[in-house]
Design an enzyme around this catalytic site. Structure first.
Site, PDB file in Angstrom:
ATOM      1  CB  ALA A  12      -0.936  -0.013   1.210  1.00 21.09           C
ATOM      2  CB  ALA A  13       3.108   2.779   2.491  1.00 19.52           C
ATOM      3  CB  CYS A  44      -8.166  -4.514   3.958  1.00 19.05           C
ATOM      4  SG  CYS A  44      -6.905  -3.269   4.277  1.00 19.05           S
ATOM      5  CG  ASP A 279       0.875  -0.883   8.603  1.00 20.11           C
ATOM      6  OD1 ASP A 279       0.123   0.105   8.511  1.00 20.11           O
ATOM      7  OD2 ASP A 279       0.463  -2.062   8.590  1.00 20.11           O
TER       8      ASP A 279
HETATM    9  C1  LIG Z   1      -6.053  -9.295   7.582  1.00 25.87           C
HETATM   10  C2  LIG Z   1      -5.887  -7.810   7.580  1.00 25.87           C
HETATM   11  C3  LIG Z   1      -7.006  -6.991   7.429  1.00 25.87           C
HETATM   12  C4  LIG Z   1      -6.867  -5.604   7.453  1.00 25.87           C
HETATM   13  N1  LIG Z   1      -7.969  -4.835   7.296  1.00 25.87           N
HETATM   14  C5  LIG Z   1      -7.830  -3.488   7.280  1.00 25.87           C
HETATM   15  C6  LIG Z   1      -8.984  -2.672   7.052  1.00 25.87           C
HETATM   16  O1  LIG Z   1     -10.108  -3.167   6.864  1.00 25.87           O
HETATM   17  N2  LIG Z   1      -8.807  -1.329   7.052  1.00 25.87           N
HETATM   18  C7  LIG Z   1      -7.564  -0.738   7.221  1.00 25.87           C
HETATM   19  O2  LIG Z   1      -7.460   0.499   7.190  1.00 25.87           O
HETATM   20  N3  LIG Z   1      -6.457  -1.511   7.412  1.00 25.87           N
HETATM   21  C8  LIG Z   1      -6.573  -2.849   7.440  1.00 25.87           C
HETATM   22  N4  LIG Z   1      -5.465  -3.634   7.607  1.00 25.87           N
HETATM   23  C9  LIG Z   1      -4.132  -2.993   7.744  1.00 25.87           C
HETATM   24  C10 LIG Z   1      -3.521  -2.713   6.363  1.00 25.87           C
HETATM   25  O3  LIG Z   1      -3.494  -3.880   5.602  1.00 25.87           O
HETATM   26  C11 LIG Z   1      -2.129  -2.158   6.539  1.00 25.87           C
HETATM   27  O4  LIG Z   1      -2.230  -0.980   7.309  1.00 25.87           O
HETATM   28  C12 LIG Z   1      -1.476  -1.850   5.204  1.00 25.87           C
HETATM   29  O5  LIG Z   1      -1.297  -3.005   4.438  1.00 25.87           O
HETATM   30  C13 LIG Z   1      -0.134  -1.172   5.438  1.00 25.87           C
HETATM   31  O6  LIG Z   1       0.495  -0.953   4.224  1.00 25.87           O
HETATM   32  P1  LIG Z   1       2.079  -0.839   4.161  1.00 25.87           P
HETATM   33  O7  LIG Z   1       2.421  -0.703   2.714  1.00 25.87           O
HETATM   34  O8  LIG Z   1       2.552   0.175   5.116  1.00 25.87           O
HETATM   35  O9  LIG Z   1       2.613  -2.235   4.733  1.00 25.87           O
HETATM   36  P2  LIG Z   1       2.433  -3.711   4.171  1.00 25.87           P
HETATM   37  O10 LIG Z   1       1.130  -3.857   3.476  1.00 25.87           O
HETATM   38  O11 LIG Z   1       2.749  -4.609   5.307  1.00 25.87           O
HETATM   39  O12 LIG Z   1       3.582  -3.824   3.073  1.00 25.87           O
HETATM   40  C14 LIG Z   1       4.925  -3.768   3.436  1.00 25.87           C
HETATM   41  C15 LIG Z   1       5.704  -4.597   2.439  1.00 25.87           C
HETATM   42  O13 LIG Z   1       7.084  -4.426   2.674  1.00 25.87           O
HETATM   43  C16 LIG Z   1       7.733  -5.654   2.480  1.00 25.87           C
HETATM   44  N5  LIG Z   1       8.995  -5.601   3.210  1.00 25.87           N
HETATM   45  C17 LIG Z   1       9.178  -5.509   4.561  1.00 25.87           C
HETATM   46  N6  LIG Z   1      10.492  -5.443   4.848  1.00 25.87           N
HETATM   47  C18 LIG Z   1      11.159  -5.507   3.664  1.00 25.87           C
HETATM   48  C19 LIG Z   1      12.530  -5.495   3.324  1.00 25.87           C
HETATM   49  N7  LIG Z   1      13.476  -5.379   4.264  1.00 25.87           N
HETATM   50  N8  LIG Z   1      12.872  -5.572   2.027  1.00 25.87           N
HETATM   51  C20 LIG Z   1      11.908  -5.674   1.057  1.00 25.87           C
HETATM   52  N9  LIG Z   1      10.585  -5.697   1.331  1.00 25.87           N
HETATM   53  C21 LIG Z   1      10.216  -5.610   2.619  1.00 25.87           C
HETATM   54  C22 LIG Z   1       6.756  -6.673   3.034  1.00 25.87           C
HETATM   55  O14 LIG Z   1       7.002  -7.954   2.493  1.00 25.87           O
HETATM   56  C23 LIG Z   1       5.420  -6.091   2.570  1.00 25.87           C
HETATM   57  O15 LIG Z   1       4.997  -6.581   1.324  1.00 25.87           O
HETATM   58  C24 LIG Z   1      -5.571  -5.029   7.597  1.00 25.87           C
HETATM   59  C25 LIG Z   1      -4.445  -5.850   7.740  1.00 25.87           C
HETATM   60  C26 LIG Z   1      -4.599  -7.216   7.720  1.00 25.87           C
HETATM   61  C27 LIG Z   1      -3.394  -8.083   7.866  1.00 25.87           C
END
Ligand SMILES: Cc1cc2nc3c(=O)[nH]c(=O)nc-3n(C[C@H](O)[C@H](O)[C@H](O)COP(=O)(O)OP(=O)(O)OC[C@H]3O[C@@H](n4cnc5c(N)ncnc54)[C@H](O)[C@@H]3O)c2cc1C
Length: 445
Positions: A12-13, A44, A279
């Site tokens: 996402a981010a 999600c 996150d």
């Molecule tokens: C089952 C579930 C249901 C959810 N439902 C909701 C909802 O209904 N509403 C809501 O607002 N939020 C919800 N969330 C939370 C939401 O999914 C997260 O807040 C969101 O995915 C965060 O996005 P992000 O890109 O910060 O992190 P992530 O989606 O965790 O992505 C981070 C990525 O970085 C990669 N990564 C990590 N470290 C490294 C590294 N060192 N090198 C390379 N890659 C790396 C990981 O593999 C991952 O793919 C839910 C979460 C889950 C698990």
């Protein structure tokens, strides 16, 4: 030579940031490093794929690496883990020892599930729902069968979404919660319709209960809870998450609330040339006026876009969060926005609260359902600080209204006076939000 952005994390981010950076600077070279096999999917949506409402896992995927290469000129590399950052030299190290140079770096590494410190918590049958890989493992366990009994640990939104998915797959599901009652994030009367839905689904929920150990037992597990044992087929953990901040911290990025990477309103970390979002990062809270850690998809995509714009030379400014979240179980929607009285009091407000129950539509329409609303405001100023809503019918729109009002700094009186629309099949003459706001200002019907 083209300026190069490296993004660590392909969900996402990270991908919101990469896409926004591309929109802001068409000449930027953009490389995304993702350690897992999947990118650009809805975490999600995972409970709804496990539960069968979403037919295929591919339905959760927005775009694949080929799309990013062909349509956005963004190189997305999967199976590449960033293991270190040399900020002085502008390089990211990968697990294979490759150095990937950058001019700007966006760390969007997300969060990981927290496993409670209990013996056996890493056993094969103890599962989580965090990403596509963990969801596939859970799905494979359910397909393999026979799995009849499951224990869900934790009754927050994620635990309950997982529990409902397992119920839909035909399992008997029980849950344990260390807090004295289920859904402790909500006030008791707001959680009540959800607790009733758990009862109606036949789910036993043990509150004030502690998971003490898990042992293998043939194909299943024996779980010890408060000294008693239970034989189960699988355990699903819903016990919270922690930020993946280690790689950025090792590069000198300061950490903030919740141990997440501290960022300013532009998404900049304390280290020159490194941005962070989602996150793994902190976020500015609109009411508390300080940084918090609130890992949510909404925050991740908004922060990713701000950082992507800023690092590409555009105007990026993150307005802030209210920690708005929502979920659903058994047809009952629930969620919260802003502060509860405890947090408001700690922040120096003089909190007051009111809880009122109304109907989602005019009471004489067939199938109307109760809606419970809790509003929290600051007594001296009347400023609305937060709200919680639960019940049948339209819960999301009511939470959105509370979010707009809290975010705009409105007094609770303004919600009582708002000119909301009405038609019996859609909304009642006096909305539950207005019943609660009216009671807050002494205008109870
Ligand atoms: C089952 C579930 C249901 C959810 N439902 C909701 C909802 O209904 N509403 C809501 O607002 N939020 C919800 N969330 C939370 C939401 O999914 C997260 O807040 C969101 O995915 C965060 O996005 P992000 O890109 O910060 O992190 P992530 O989606 O965790 O992505 C981070 C990525 O970085 C990669 N990564 C990590 N470290 C490294 C590294 N060192 N090198 C390379 N890659 C790396 C990981 O593999 C991952 O793919 C839910 C979460 C889950 C698990």
């Amino acid at each position: 030579m083209r300026r190069r952005l490296v993004v660590v994390g392909g969900d996402a981010a990270g991908l919101s940031g990469a896409a926004e950076a591309r929109r802001t600077d068409p000449d930027l070279e953009i490389v995304v490093l993702e350690r897992g096999p999947d990118v650009s999917y809805s975490a999600c949506g995972l409970p709804y794929w496990i539960g069968g409402e979403v037919a295929r896992e591919s339905d959760l995927v927005s775009h694949d690496p080929a799309y990013f290469a062909e349509r956005r000129d963004i190189e997305v590399r999967t199976g590449v883990e960033a293991t270190g950052i040399d900020a002085a030299a502008g390089r990211v190290w990968t697990q294979d020892g490759e150095a990937v140079g950058y001019d700007a770096l966006l760390v969007a590494t997300g969060a990981r599930p927290v496993r409670p410190p209990v013996p056996g918590v890493d056993l094969h049958g103890v599962l989580i729902l965090r990403d596509m890989v963990s969801a596939r493992a859970l799905n494979a366990r359910l397909q393999r069968g026979p799995a009849r009994r499951a224990l869900v640990v934790g009754t927050g939104a994620l635990g309950l979404e997982g529990a409902e998915a397992l119920l839909r797959r035909g399992l008997e599901v029980e849950a344990i919660e260390v807090a004295p009652r289920a859904l402790p994030a909500l006030a008791e009367p707001v959680a009540a319709p959800v607790v009733a839905a758990l009862d109606a689904a036949g789910m036993e929920v043990r509150t004030g209960a502690k998971l003490q150990g898990i042992e293998p037992d043939g194909d299943g597990l024996v779980v010890t809870i408060d000294g008693g044992t239970r034989a189960l087929d699988l355990v699903l953990l819903g016990t919270g998450v922690a930020p993946n901040a280690e790689v950025a911290a090792a590069a000198g990025c300061a950490l903030g609330a919740g141990g997440a990477i501290a960022v300013d309103r532009r998404g900049r970390t304390s280290v020159e040339g490194i941005w962070a979002a989602g996150d793994s990062a902190t976020a500015w809270h609109l009411v508390l006026e300080r940084d918090v850690w609130m890992p949510l998809a909404t925050t991740a995509t908004r922060q990713g876009r701000v950082a992507g714009r800023d690092l590409a030379g555009g105007e990026g400014w993150f307005p802030g969060v209210l920690g708005s979240w929502m979920s659903t179980f058994g047809g009952v929607g629930f969620g919260a926005v802003g502060l509860d009285p405890a947090v408001a009091g700690q922040a120096g407000f003089v909190p007051r609260e009111v809880v009122r129950e109304g109907r989602d539509r005019s009471g004489y329409m067939p199938g109307t359902r109760p809606i419970v609303v809790r509003l929290v405001w600051d007594d001296p100023t009347g400023r609305l600080l937060g709200g919680q809503v639960a019940g049948g019918g339209e819960v999301a729109a009511r939470l959105h209204s509370v979010s707009l009002a809290v975010g705009a700094g409105l007094e609770v009186r303004r919600l009582a006076e708002a000119d909301l629309g009405y038609v019996p099949p859609l909304a009642p003459l006096r909305d539950p939000l207005q019943l609660a706001a009216g009671a807050a200002v002494g205008d109870a019907p």
